[in-house]
Each structure stands twice: as C-alpha cells, then as structure tokens.
Write a protein that holds these residues in place. Structure first.
Motif, PDB file in Angstrom:
ATOM      1  N   GLY A   1     -46.304   7.393 -22.090  1.00  0.00           N
ATOM      2  CA  GLY A   1     -45.685   6.385 -22.930  1.00  0.00           C
ATOM      3  C   GLY A   1     -46.504   5.112 -22.895  1.00  0.00           C
ATOM      4  O   GLY A   1     -47.129   4.786 -21.878  1.00  0.00           O
ATOM      5  N   ARG A   2     -46.516   4.398 -24.004  1.00  0.00           N
ATOM      6  CA  ARG A   2     -47.272   3.141 -24.077  1.00  0.00           C
ATOM      7  C   ARG A   2     -46.410   2.116 -24.774  1.00  0.00           C
ATOM      8  O   ARG A   2     -45.978   2.312 -25.920  1.00  0.00           O
ATOM      9  CB  ARG A   2     -48.556   3.378 -24.861  1.00  0.00           C
ATOM     10  CG  ARG A   2     -49.689   2.376 -24.600  1.00  0.00           C
ATOM     11  CD  ARG A   2     -49.360   0.998 -25.047  1.00  0.00           C
ATOM     12  NE  ARG A   2     -50.274   0.472 -26.051  1.00  0.00           N
ATOM     13  CZ  ARG A   2     -50.187  -0.735 -26.542  1.00  0.00           C
ATOM     14  NH1 ARG A   2     -49.211  -1.538 -26.166  1.00  0.00           N
ATOM     15  NH2 ARG A   2     -51.025  -1.164 -27.445  1.00  0.00           N
ATOM     16  N   ILE A   3     -46.097   1.020 -24.071  1.00  0.00           N
ATOM     17  CA  ILE A   3     -45.326  -0.051 -24.668  1.00  0.00           C
ATOM     18  C   ILE A   3     -46.044  -1.371 -24.383  1.00  0.00           C
ATOM     19  O   ILE A   3     -47.021  -1.406 -23.624  1.00  0.00           O
ATOM     20  CB  ILE A   3     -43.882  -0.097 -24.124  1.00  0.00           C
ATOM     21  CG1 ILE A   3     -43.866  -0.311 -22.606  1.00  0.00           C
ATOM     22  CG2 ILE A   3     -43.134   1.179 -24.511  1.00  0.00           C
ATOM     23  CD1 ILE A   3     -42.479  -0.462 -22.000  1.00  0.00           C
ATOM     24  N   ASP A   4     -45.565  -2.441 -24.992  1.00  0.00           N
ATOM     25  CA  ASP A   4     -46.126  -3.768 -24.740  1.00  0.00           C
ATOM     26  C   ASP A   4     -45.343  -4.461 -23.633  1.00  0.00           C
ATOM     27  O   ASP A   4     -44.217  -4.070 -23.292  1.00  0.00           O
ATOM     28  CB  ASP A   4     -46.078  -4.618 -26.007  1.00  0.00           C
ATOM     29  CG  ASP A   4     -47.110  -4.189 -27.038  1.00  0.00           C
ATOM     30  OD1 ASP A   4     -48.149  -3.623 -26.636  1.00  0.00           O
ATOM     31  OD2 ASP A   4     -46.875  -4.418 -28.236  1.00  0.00           O
ATOM     32  N   ALA A   5     -45.915  -5.534 -23.105  1.00  0.00           N
ATOM     33  CA  ALA A   5     -45.260  -6.280 -22.035  1.00  0.00           C
ATOM     34  C   ALA A   5     -43.997  -6.985 -22.516  1.00  0.00           C
ATOM     35  O   ALA A   5     -43.139  -7.343 -21.701  1.00  0.00           O
ATOM     36  CB  ALA A   5     -46.225  -7.281 -21.421  1.00  0.00           C
TER      37      ALA A   5
END
Length: 291
Positions: A105-109
């Motif tokens: 999974g890849r999300i932003d801060a």
C-alpha cells in the motif's frame, strides 16, 4: 443469494488473505504524520507493517514517528531514512523496495485511511488478475465531506469510462500494488529529476505497458487534505499540467485522458472558496447561551 454467488464467497473465504504493507513517504510532515499513523494503526485488519520513509526532514517528523513507536509498541511501525536523494520518487521507491508484504500500500503523510482500509485492500487483491488497486478519497478539511466522497468516486469512474478501460490511473494518496508487480516495473519507472510529472500516473502507465491490471475499488477509501488548494493559481496550473508532461514522456496521445485536467481546472476556484469558508467557520468559537 444465487448459488454462483455463494460459491464465489466461499472461494474468497478459503483464499489466504495477502499481507499488506503500508508505505508512507514523508518530508517535513510534523503537522500531519501523527494522525496518518493513528489511522493506519487502528484498522479492522492490521497491516503487516507500517513504514514511514523520512526524506531528510528538517522538522520533527522522525521524532514524532519514534514517539508513536513507543506509544504503540504492539504495532509494526517502522521508521526508515532515505538520505541519498531529495524527492518523492526516490523516497517512495526506497519504501516499496524495503516492504515485505504481498501487497504494498502507498499513501501520503496527510492521508487518513478509513478503519477498514487494509481489509478492503485485501479483498481487492483476492482476484489474482488484479495487480494494482486504487480507490476514492474524502477531503477531511472541506465541507460536505460525504458528498465530496461521492463526487470523487463518480469522477474516477467517469475517467475510467472515458479511457475506455484501457488505462486506469492509480492515485498516490490511496493505492496498492502487488510486490511482484512492483518488482516488474521498478527499474523502469521514471526518475523525473526535474519534478515535472505525476509519479502515480507514471506508475500506472508502466503497469499498462506490461498489461498488469489496475482495479478501481470504491470501498478502499482514504481521507486526505485539500491543502493543494492553498497553491497560487500559477502553482496549481503547473500541478495540473503534470498530467500532460507525464503523457508526453510515455508518448500517450489519447484525448480522453485530458479529462482529469479539465476537471481539476474547473473545480479550483469554487473549491478554494469553499475551503476558505470552511476554515473561517471552523476557527470561530462556538456560541453559547444564544449569543
């Protein structure tokens, strides 16, 4: 329920659920990283690991992550440092390369994933043909959030139809891909040293070049900030035209793919006004005693 549907549900129940890693690139994110991690920790199904990749932050980002590790020792919060190159892409790549889950999974801060995000990611990848998945977002610092979520969902489904299902774009604030798919494309992804492109669109196009299927999963919801609206009109225009520069780098000329640019341009001024009103109203103290 039909017999076919029951059989499908049974096969899904029997299939092993993939382990999900969450990767969060971070640069000077002290104001948002804590809420991002709290949402990642409090999941209906826990993530295998929650990796924050600090990219030479000058603020308290890394310190806050270390505090969270102490406050939540049972949670798999991992702090990595990427201090070789400044930039989102090398930081993202560093995190994805170090993640060990079946699905990355890849999300932003500034993302705040819904409590069932990991669970929904697992469900999206039960189909072995799915190599990447993305979902809608809700802007948590805008008014009418649920309406905004529905609008975002409709817009993304419209973009898919306009592209005639040939391209489906990942959204960097809310995406996941199989580790095997990442390993296929990681040496091909554009470095974009001049910072002119949309890194998530670049990922999507590399996946398409390998016929790796991207699935849109409406139940995979993440919150994010609308802080992009704080940009000046000139900076916002540069942000939106990143679409064009990314397409040109891949020699993609489909006119239908201009749709996101048109949408982003059209909503800038109305959304900026709505956010300003919401910010003012939120800052006003609550009145008491009818005053």
């Amino acid at each position: 329920m039909s017999p076919d549907r029951s059989a499908e549900d049974a096969s899904h129940d029997a299939a092993p659920m993939p382990a999900v890693s969450i990767v969060i690139p971070a640069y000077n994110e002290e104001s948002v990283i804590r809420q991002c991690l709290i949402a990642a920790v409090y999941q209906s199904v826990p993530a295998a690991e929650i990796i924050v990749v600090d990219n030479m932050s000058k603020d308290r980002t890394a310190k806050i992550v270390r505090q969270m590790q102490q406050e939540y020792p049972e949670s798999p919060i991992i702090l990595l440092s990427q201090d070789k190159d400044q930039g989102l892409i090398p930081t993202r790549n560093f995190g994805l390369n170090h993640a060990t889950g079946d699905v990355l999974g890849r999300i932003d801060a500034d993302s705040v994933v819904e409590p069932d995000w990991v669970e929904q990611v697992q469900k999206a990848f039960l189909d072995p043909s799915v190599q990447a998945a993305t979902g809608p977002v809700v802007y948590y610092d805008m008014p009418m959030r649920r309406f905004g979520l529905k609008a975002d969902d409709k817009m993304r489904q419209l973009m898919l139809k306009l592209a005639k299902h040939q391209y489906h774009f990942l959204f960097g604030s809310n995406m996941a891909l199989r580790r095997s798919a990442w390993e296929t494309i990681r040496d091909e992804t554009c470095r974009d040293e001049k910072d002119e492109m949309h890194e998530d669109i670049d990922l999507s196009l590399h996946l398409a070049e390998h016929d790796l299927r991207v699935q849109y999963w409406p139940q995979m919801v993440s919150g994010m900030s609308a802080r992009r609206l704080e940009d000046s009109p000139r900076d916002y225009r540069y942000y939106v035209t990143r679409f064009d520069r990314t397409y040109k780098a891949h020699n993609v000329k489909k006119m239908a793919l201009k749709a996101p640019m048109v949408v982003f341009f059209s909503v800038y001024f109305p959304a900026k006004l709505l956010r300003a009103i919401h910010t003012v109203n939120s800052a006003q103290p609550a009145r008491r005693g009818g005053q």
